[in-house]
Motif scaffolding. Structure first.
Motif, PDB file in Angstrom:
ATOM      1  N   ASP A 135      10.213 -25.046  10.105  1.00 35.43           N
ATOM      2  CA  ASP A 135      11.099 -24.585  11.183  1.00 35.43           C
ATOM      3  C   ASP A 135      11.413 -23.100  11.053  1.00 35.43           C
ATOM      4  O   ASP A 135      11.604 -22.396  12.047  1.00 35.43           O
ATOM      5  N   ALA A 136      11.513 -22.632   9.813  1.00 35.67           N
ATOM      6  CA  ALA A 136      11.905 -21.236   9.597  1.00 35.67           C
ATOM      7  C   ALA A 136      10.715 -20.274   9.667  1.00 35.67           C
ATOM      8  O   ALA A 136      10.889 -19.061   9.730  1.00 35.67           O
ATOM      9  N   TYR A 137       9.516 -20.834   9.667  1.00 39.88           N
ATOM     10  CA  TYR A 137       8.314 -20.012   9.504  1.00 39.88           C
ATOM     11  C   TYR A 137       8.143 -18.975  10.610  1.00 39.88           C
ATOM     12  O   TYR A 137       7.844 -17.820  10.351  1.00 39.88           O
ATOM     13  N   ASP A 138       8.361 -19.393  11.827  1.00 41.63           N
ATOM     14  CA  ASP A 138       8.182 -18.459  12.950  1.00 41.63           C
ATOM     15  C   ASP A 138       9.190 -17.325  12.898  1.00 41.63           C
ATOM     16  O   ASP A 138       8.865 -16.173  13.139  1.00 41.63           O
ATOM     17  N   GLU A 139      10.421 -17.687  12.554  1.00 42.62           N
ATOM     18  CA  GLU A 139      11.462 -16.664  12.520  1.00 42.62           C
ATOM     19  C   GLU A 139      11.149 -15.637  11.439  1.00 42.62           C
ATOM     20  O   GLU A 139      11.313 -14.432  11.631  1.00 42.62           O
ATOM     21  N   TYR A 140      10.692 -16.134  10.319  1.00 45.63           N
ATOM     22  CA  TYR A 140      10.308 -15.234   9.231  1.00 45.63           C
ATOM     23  C   TYR A 140       9.197 -14.289   9.699  1.00 45.63           C
ATOM     24  O   TYR A 140       9.264 -13.083   9.529  1.00 45.63           O
ATOM     25  N   GLY A 141       8.194 -14.876  10.328  1.00 46.36           N
ATOM     26  CA  GLY A 141       7.068 -14.079  10.819  1.00 46.36           C
ATOM     27  C   GLY A 141       7.521 -13.012  11.808  1.00 46.36           C
ATOM     28  O   GLY A 141       7.099 -11.859  11.730  1.00 46.36           O
ATOM     29  N   ARG A 142       8.407 -13.410  12.710  1.00 39.70           N
ATOM     30  CA  ARG A 142       8.904 -12.444  13.700  1.00 39.70           C
ATOM     31  C   ARG A 142       9.639 -11.299  13.020  1.00 39.70           C
ATOM     32  O   ARG A 142       9.463 -10.138  13.359  1.00 39.70           O
ATOM     33  N   ASN A 143      10.475 -11.655  12.036  1.00 42.64           N
ATOM     34  CA  ASN A 143      11.227 -10.626  11.324  1.00 42.64           C
ATOM     35  C   ASN A 143      10.305  -9.651  10.596  1.00 42.64           C
ATOM     36  O   ASN A 143      10.497  -8.446  10.644  1.00 42.64           O
ATOM     37  N   MET A 144       9.320 -10.207   9.904  1.00 38.92           N
ATOM     38  CA  MET A 144       8.426  -9.344   9.140  1.00 38.92           C
ATOM     39  C   MET A 144       7.602  -8.466  10.073  1.00 38.92           C
ATOM     40  O   MET A 144       7.345  -7.295   9.791  1.00 38.92           O
ATOM     41  N   TYR A 145       7.180  -9.057  11.194  1.00 38.38           N
ATOM     42  CA  TYR A 145       6.424  -8.302  12.188  1.00 38.38           C
ATOM     43  C   TYR A 145       7.265  -7.126  12.674  1.00 38.38           C
ATOM     44  O   TYR A 145       6.815  -5.981  12.726  1.00 38.38           O
ATOM     45  N   PHE A 146       8.519  -7.430  12.970  1.00 39.27           N
ATOM     46  CA  PHE A 146       9.403  -6.385  13.461  1.00 39.27           C
ATOM     47  C   PHE A 146       9.634  -5.308  12.403  1.00 39.27           C
ATOM     48  O   PHE A 146       9.579  -4.111  12.689  1.00 39.27           O
ATOM     49  N   MET A 147       9.884  -5.745  11.182  1.00 37.65           N
ATOM     50  CA  MET A 147      10.157  -4.776  10.119  1.00 37.65           C
ATOM     51  C   MET A 147       8.935  -3.905   9.845  1.00 37.65           C
ATOM     52  O   MET A 147       9.044  -2.707   9.629  1.00 37.65           O
ATOM     53  N   ALA A 148       7.768  -4.533   9.849  1.00 41.19           N
ATOM     54  CA  ALA A 148       6.550  -3.766   9.604  1.00 41.19           C
ATOM     55  C   ALA A 148       6.385  -2.712  10.691  1.00 41.19           C
ATOM     56  O   ALA A 148       6.046  -1.556  10.423  1.00 41.19           O
ATOM     57  N   LYS A 149       6.668  -3.116  11.922  1.00 43.93           N
ATOM     58  CA  LYS A 149       6.559  -2.172  13.028  1.00 43.93           C
ATOM     59  C   LYS A 149       7.545  -1.023  12.854  1.00 43.93           C
ATOM     60  O   LYS A 149       7.238   0.134  13.111  1.00 43.93           O
ATOM     61  N   ALA A 150       8.747  -1.368  12.383  1.00 46.89           N
ATOM     62  CA  ALA A 150       9.779  -0.352  12.205  1.00 46.89           C
ATOM     63  C   ALA A 150       9.403   0.621  11.103  1.00 46.89           C
ATOM     64  O   ALA A 150       9.566   1.838  11.234  1.00 46.89           O
ATOM     65  N   VAL A 151       8.898   0.097  10.018  1.00 45.30           N
ATOM     66  CA  VAL A 151       8.602   0.953   8.875  1.00 45.30           C
ATOM     67  C   VAL A 151       7.314   1.739   9.097  1.00 45.30           C
ATOM     68  O   VAL A 151       7.123   2.814   8.544  1.00 45.30           O
ATOM     69  N   LYS A 152       6.461   1.200   9.964  1.00 44.78           N
ATOM     70  CA  LYS A 152       5.206   1.871  10.266  1.00 44.78           C
ATOM     71  C   LYS A 152       5.461   3.318  10.688  1.00 44.78           C
ATOM     72  O   LYS A 152       4.635   4.197  10.463  1.00 44.78           O
ATOM     73  N   TYR A 153       6.625   3.533  11.277  1.00 43.99           N
ATOM     74  CA  TYR A 153       7.007   4.876  11.696  1.00 43.99           C
ATOM     75  C   TYR A 153       6.840   5.880  10.559  1.00 43.99           C
ATOM     76  O   TYR A 153       6.322   6.979  10.750  1.00 43.99           O
ATOM     77  N   ILE A 154       7.257   5.486   9.357  1.00 42.30           N
ATOM     78  CA  ILE A 154       7.185   6.448   8.252  1.00 42.30           C
ATOM     79  C   ILE A 154       5.747   6.716   7.809  1.00 42.30           C
ATOM     80  O   ILE A 154       5.481   7.690   7.140  1.00 42.30           O
ATOM     81  N   LEU A 155       4.829   5.839   8.201  1.00 38.30           N
ATOM     82  CA  LEU A 155       3.428   6.077   7.840  1.00 38.30           C
ATOM     83  C   LEU A 155       2.867   7.253   8.627  1.00 38.30           C
ATOM     84  O   LEU A 155       1.850   7.826   8.263  1.00 38.30           O
ATOM     85  N   GLY A 156       3.525   7.577   9.724  1.00 36.39           N
ATOM     86  CA  GLY A 156       2.984   8.614  10.592  1.00 36.39           C
ATOM     87  C   GLY A 156       3.702   9.938  10.465  1.00 36.39           C
ATOM     88  O   GLY A 156       3.394  10.883  11.185  1.00 36.39           O
ATOM     89  N   ILE A 157       4.693  10.035   9.571  1.00 33.66           N
ATOM     90  CA  ILE A 157       5.429  11.292   9.472  1.00 33.66           C
ATOM     91  C   ILE A 157       5.322  11.895   8.072  1.00 33.66           C
ATOM     92  O   ILE A 157       5.168  11.186   7.086  1.00 33.66           O
ATOM     93  N   VAL A 158       5.417  13.202   8.037  1.00 36.00           N
ATOM     94  CA  VAL A 158       5.518  13.907   6.768  1.00 36.00           C
ATOM     95  C   VAL A 158       6.974  13.758   6.315  1.00 36.00           C
ATOM     96  O   VAL A 158       7.884  13.977   7.115  1.00 36.00           O
ATOM     97  N   PRO A 159       7.214  13.345   5.069  1.00 40.79           N
ATOM     98  CA  PRO A 159       8.604  13.095   4.683  1.00 40.79           C
ATOM     99  C   PRO A 159       9.475  14.345   4.759  1.00 40.79           C
ATOM    100  O   PRO A 159       9.078  15.395   4.253  1.00 40.79           O
ATOM    101  N   PRO A 160      10.649  14.259   5.399  1.00 36.59           N
ATOM    102  CA  PRO A 160      11.536  15.417   5.441  1.00 36.59           C
ATOM    103  C   PRO A 160      12.186  15.652   4.077  1.00 36.59           C
ATOM    104  O   PRO A 160      12.223  14.760   3.247  1.00 36.59           O
ATOM    105  N   ASP A 161      12.680  16.864   3.880  1.00 41.35           N
ATOM    106  CA  ASP A 161      13.294  17.224   2.601  1.00 41.35           C
ATOM    107  C   ASP A 161      14.810  17.082   2.728  1.00 41.35           C
ATOM    108  O   ASP A 161      15.454  17.861   3.423  1.00 41.35           O
ATOM    109  N   PRO A 162      15.394  16.080   2.061  1.00 42.27           N
ATOM    110  CA  PRO A 162      16.825  15.836   2.243  1.00 42.27           C
ATOM    111  C   PRO A 162      17.713  16.913   1.619  1.00 42.27           C
ATOM    112  O   PRO A 162      18.916  16.940   1.872  1.00 42.27           O
TER     113      PRO A 162
END
Lengths: 531, 526
Positions: free
Chosen positions: A119-146
């Motif tokens: 029952d939980a499998y789909d929700e987990y998959g959706r969450n991970m899909y979403f998180m991967a998409k969110a974090v993918k953003y950092i794959l495309g940027i040069v890290p800023p200097d804090p």
């Protein structure tokens, strides 16, 4: 002058080739220098035994960036990624967990262990899909200097903050958990049955010196979810002809834009004059000159071997010395006479050919404790007596990998610590290979009779062949202390080095390891800004 | 009709009492309800044997916030700290003992027995820990920001922390961010080479957590334990209970009522609002606001009840990791023990530690991870009678031993079966560290063992987790106790958390109690 280039790239691994492609495409005169007789670095295919071809080191492709495929027109050069459609987790008692393309079949398979998990499998998959998409953003940027107060940097930080705050509160917390939790604890928030928990959390340990219960391993799990094939997330893929096939495609693409690639060309050092890189000297005495030299090697080699320490500030040398690269995995490549049988005869259970079960990944991860104990061994300097093994049979997907009817089996094995008690030698290598085969035999009862050849690679072997320090496939641990603006060292996370004209483009730079090409691409784009 | 209080506080642990004192000081009518007959919760001193008064939970008040001491005039209420010159004494089986003192130069001399290089680096290490903890200290007495809808005030105060961070300078700030999420092993390995030193230091970062030095995030926990500065430990005259008594006295002076022996059965809720507390004896006491210093587990699952909470919150609360791994053995001694490698009595005034290397600690943790305690235990000891001789009859002593790692969850066994085995394991380990006394063998001294199961049952610490939930990176700040509920409020209107399960977490700091009181006062605009 023949030996003068705009850009020289040290190392013909996939990141070096991606960088070469981008720079050549921009009209630069590019030379790639590769120490071995073939390009690819850790993504090579070699015919180790006659008729049997192996993706010797890296064996799956999934993280590869779609923009690179587009920009470098890789399909024109033969890019062919065949999806790995399933994951099978066999258990010692003959039961198994099978998650393939057929969603309902996967749910039924999970439900035999726990209906709640199904029952939980789909929700987990959706969450991970979403998180991967969110974090993918950092794959495309040069890290800023804090630490910088420059407007451009503050803007970069603000953009980063806005991106993550924009995810919404709930997703933001989920991300914070992914960044900090152990894979086992993270997965346990959703699931209760062991084969599923263990197999999911196993993604959090691949290539690292952590166990599933080590905090920080959940991030690695996410890292493995960031893969994308044709826009579909978390699909693992196999390149036609093995991972070397991908390297060949990248090489052809770079060459089509005019890049030159020389193999059997081991670089001894980067030539530095007046604080500026002016070219490279090879082991054989040849010298090549260039305005820009880019190293795709790992940070230890890039900073501590290719250039003299005196050109670098002391704090950088210190940071690179502290940069953690732990060799933790080995590889066992088997040539098999035919397809091995799976224990428990799942053919009858499922009512159709067991062949299909073995066309995807096979994960030897029956229990989280099993994985954790494998790590315990490694922590104390031993290889795992009963290791975690991630298996694929490339010949099931691409029949050209083995002679007709025969098969190749690629076993990625954890843990094999680089710093083995007493050191690695032939006897230890054999013992390690035996431990792997004995473990396999618990799940494939007839495998020992079917082995025609076996290649066992320890981290020391991987280091010796590919050059990767400690044989670590990520060129450095993917830990919070070594990500973003801290990868590979604070202040040097933007592909530049303190030496003018000397750059880095390997997995040791942001965003890290896996066959994704992102460091190569981002480095090339940064270099172009300054040329 | 029962008197209606402005505020009822459940639990008279040090956090509940701190909250009570501040709220009473703000002229609220306050009632504190304590299940046990003793005040202090896990910061209590109890007479276990006639004339022997024992710190049954925490041993040290080094983390307690001085601003609270001042604002509540705790010294006028009898609080007296006692500091010793020696802070860590680490006897070694086959080597001289390591002693760390408040005085850095004196510590260096002892470290030099093991490594000249480490001795030379020690002052810089101390300076770095002090620098980093100074930044963290600013986060202690602040409510974590609400990331969903941040308020201007929060942004300003947390922006202040950020600015302080930046003012450390670029290199120090980067180093701060690099080391915080590290495993303590990596951090200490970066600095030192001596096993004895690294082992003795590491114990602080692993307090109360089911993690070993190889676990990422333990460096932050190490800094947290030094929140008032490097090894700023101090005992309390009269035992830890005297701190709780001083807080209680301050609360009472401001008009708070404190009832012991008053176990809470439920928090009464009407239309999503907490309205009263129902005691185990059937009494029902109404209040406008209820603060609960019990763990989130007890608060939500025992006192509130699942049916009052929405499933998503329930699941998050259920996923809080507790995992107790601390046990305590207290010995009543007829004479002061003599440790191997001990050169003078002063060495014993701080903590006495047995953790000869990081690897030794990790192995002890590994055993616990798989549901056993290792025969090779990590021991963190104290002789509280040296700081205050009145805790025992004249000439007698107490040896209080915190045992790591004793897992709450035992594989194929339970704590009733394992008690004796653990006592034996501790005494066996001690036998290598203490010179045997012909008259008073330590093994025949009266002893009291508190297992994680005892801590759960007698001290209401879920799974024996002394911090009301592990202090791992994923359970801190806005994530403590549950992501999005880091501001002491709960989904039940008028019910607040004020215990160690809320930010900033466990340890005798007073911070959760203080912060929760401020949250209540701010919410009411009073």
């Amino acid at each position: 002058m023949a030996n003068k280039y705009d850009v020289i790239i040290i190392g013909g691994g996939h990141n070096g080739l991606v960088a070469a492609g981008y720079l050549a495409r921009a009209g630069k005169r590019v030379l790639v220098l590769e120490r071995r007789h073939l390009v690819g670095g850790a993504s090579v295919t070699e015919e180790i035994f006659p008729g049997f071809k192996f993706s010797v080191f890296s064996y799956v492709v999934s993280l590869f960036r779609p923009e690179i495929i587009r920009d470098l027109k890789l399909p024109q050069h033969g890019l062919t990624i065949l999806p790995l459609e399933s994951t099978l987790t066999p258990l010692p008692d003959g039961r198994f967990l099978y998650r393939g393309n057929d969603h309902w079949e996967a749910m039924r398979s999970i439900a035999q262990f726990s209906q709640r998990d199904a029952d939980a499998y789909d929700e987990y998959g959706r969450n991970m899909y979403f998180m991967a998409k969110a974090v993918k953003y950092i794959l495309g940027i040069v890290p800023p200097d804090p630490t910088s107060f420059k407007p451009g940097e503050l803007l970069g930080l603000a953009n980063l903050a806005r991106h993550f705050l924009g995810l919404g509160e709930e997703k933001l917390y989920l991300l914070a958990k992914l960044m900090t939790m152990s894979a086992a604890d993270f997965v346990a928030q959703w699931f209760e049955s062991e084969p599923l928990r263990a197999t999911l959390s196993a993604s959090g340990i691949i290539g690292t010196f952590m166990g599933p219960r080590s905090p920080g391993s959940a991030y690695v799990l996410l890292h493995h979810y960031m893969g994308e094939i044709d826009g579909a997330y978390r699909a693992w893929g196999f390149h036609k002809g093995g991972t070397g096939g991908l390297a060949d495609v990248l090489a052809r693409a770079a060459q089509s834009f005019g890049a030159e690639i020389k193999v059997n060309a081991a670089v001894k050092e980067v030539v530095v004059k007046n604080g500026r890189a002016t070219g490279v000297a090879l082991e054989n005495g040849d010298e090549y000159q260039a305005d820009v030299v880019i190293s795709s090697l790992d940070p230890k080699l890039t900073f501590l071997k290719l250039v003299e320490e005196k050109y670098l500030p002391g704090d950088l040398v210190e940071s690179i010395r502290k940069f953690n690269i732990y060799g933790s995995s080995g590889k066992v490549n088997l040539a098999l006479d035919r397809l091995p049988d799976l224990a428990g005869n799942p053919m009858q259970q499922l009512g159709h050919a067991s062949r299909r079960l073995m066309a995807g990944a096979i994960s030897i991860s029956p229990h989280t404790d099993y994985l954790e104990r494998a790590f315990d061994n490694a922590k104390y300097g031993e290889f795992s007596a009963r290791p975690y093994i991630d298996i694929i049979l490339p010949s099931m997907i691409d029949p050209e990998m083995a002679p007709p009817g025969k098969h190749v089996m690629s076993c990625f094995v954890q843990y094999a610590p680089y710093n083995l008690n007493g050191g690695w030698n032939d006897a230890q290598r054999d013992a390690f290979g035996d431990a792997v085969v004995n473990t396999l035999a618990e799940f494939f009862p007839n495998i020992k009779e079917l082995i025609l050849h076996r290649q066992v690679l320890t981290p020391v072997d991987i280091e010796r062949t590919t050059g990767l320090s400690q044989g670590n496939i990520f060129q450095g641990e993917l830990s919070l202390s070594q990500l973003l603006f801290l990868r590979p060292a604070a202040g040097y996370a933007r592909y530049r080095t303190p030496i003018k004209g000397y750059w880095q483009c390997g997995s040791g730079a942001h965003p890290g390891g896996g066959i994704m090409g992102a460091p190569g691409r981002l480095a090339a784009l940064e270099v172009l800004k300054e040329m | 009709m029962k008197k209606r209080y402005d505020i009822i506080i459940i639990g008279a642990g040090h956090n509940g009492l701190t909250a009570a004192a501040y709220l009473a000081k703000a002229s609220k009518s306050v009632l504190v309800l304590e299940k046990r007959d003793v005040l202090g919760g896990a910061a209590a001193t109890e007479e276990i044997w006639p004339g022997f008064r024992v710190n049954t939970g925490a041993e040290d008040a080094g983390m307690f916030q001085d601003s609270i001491v001042k604002e509540l005039f705790l010294k006028m209420h009898g609080l007296e700290f006692r500091q010793s010159d020696a802070v860590i004494f680490a006897p070694q089986v086959d080597a001289p003992a390591l002693t760390l003192y408040r005085d850095i130069a004196k510590s260096q001399q002892s470290i030099a027995q093991f490594s000249q290089r480490d001795a030379a680096r020690y002052p810089d290490f101390v300076a770095q820990v002090n620098g980093f903890t100074a930044v963290l200290r600013d986060m202690l007495l602040q409510t974590p920001p609400d990331l969903g809808t941040p308020h201007l005030g929060e942004l300003v105060s947390w922006g202040g922390v950020g600015l302080k961070l930046r003012r450390m300078g670029g290199a120090a700030m980067m180093e701060f961010m690099r080391v915080l999420p590290m495993p303590l092993r990596e951090y200490l390995d970066d600095w030192f080479e001596s096993d004895a030193l690294k082992g003795a230091l590491a114990v602080d970062g692993l307090t109360g957590t089911m993690q070993g030095p190889w676990s990422a995030g333990t460096t932050l926990q190490y800094f947290y334990q030094h929140i008032n500065g490097f090894l700023a430990q101090r005992a309390v005259a009269g035992g830890m209970g005297a701190l709780s008594e001083a807080l209680a006295s301050a609360a009472r002076q401001n008009g708070a009522e404190i009832r012991t022996g008053a176990g809470v059965a439920r928090i009464q809720i009407d239309s999503g609002q907490a309205i009263a507390v129902l005691l185990e004896n059937g009494d029902q006491i109404p209040a406008n606001i209820i603060l609960c210093s019990a763990s989130p587990h007890h608060t939500f699952f025992d006192f509130v009840g699942p049916q009052q909470l929405e499933p998503r919150f329930m699941r998050a609360a259920r996923n809080i990791v507790y995992r107790g791994s601390t046990a305590k053995l207290i010995l009543a001694l007829d004479e002061l023990p003599r440790f191997v490698g001990q050169t003078d009595g002063g060495q014993l005034h701080g903590r006495i530690r047995h953790a000869p290397s990081l690897l030794y600690i990790e192995k002890a943790y590994d055993a616990a991870k798989h549901g056993r305690f290792s025969p090779h235990l990590v021991l963190d000891m104290r002789l509280p009678t040296l700081a205050d001789p009145t805790l025992a009859p004249p000439g007698k002593h107490l040896l209080s031993i915190t045992i790591r790692y004793a897992p709450y969850c035992l594989a194929d066994s339970n704590w009733e079966n394992e008690r004796e085995g653990l006592v034996t394991a501790v005494l066996d380990t001690l036998a290598h560290l203490i010179t045997p006394s012909p008259h008073h063998p330590i093994s025949q001294s009266p002893n009291l063992l508190l297992t994680p199961a005892d801590y759960e049952h007698q001290y209401s610490l879920p799974k024996g987790s002394i911090f009301h939930g592990q202090m791992s990176l994923d359970q801190l700040l806005v994530m403590r106790p549950v992501a999005g509920w880091g501001q002491y409020r709960t989904p039940i209107e008028n019910l607040y958390l004020c215990g160690a399960g809320a930010h900033p977490g466990g340890g005798v700091t007073g911070a959760p109690g203080y912060n929760a009181a401020q949250a209540v006062l701010n919410a009411r605009g009073s």
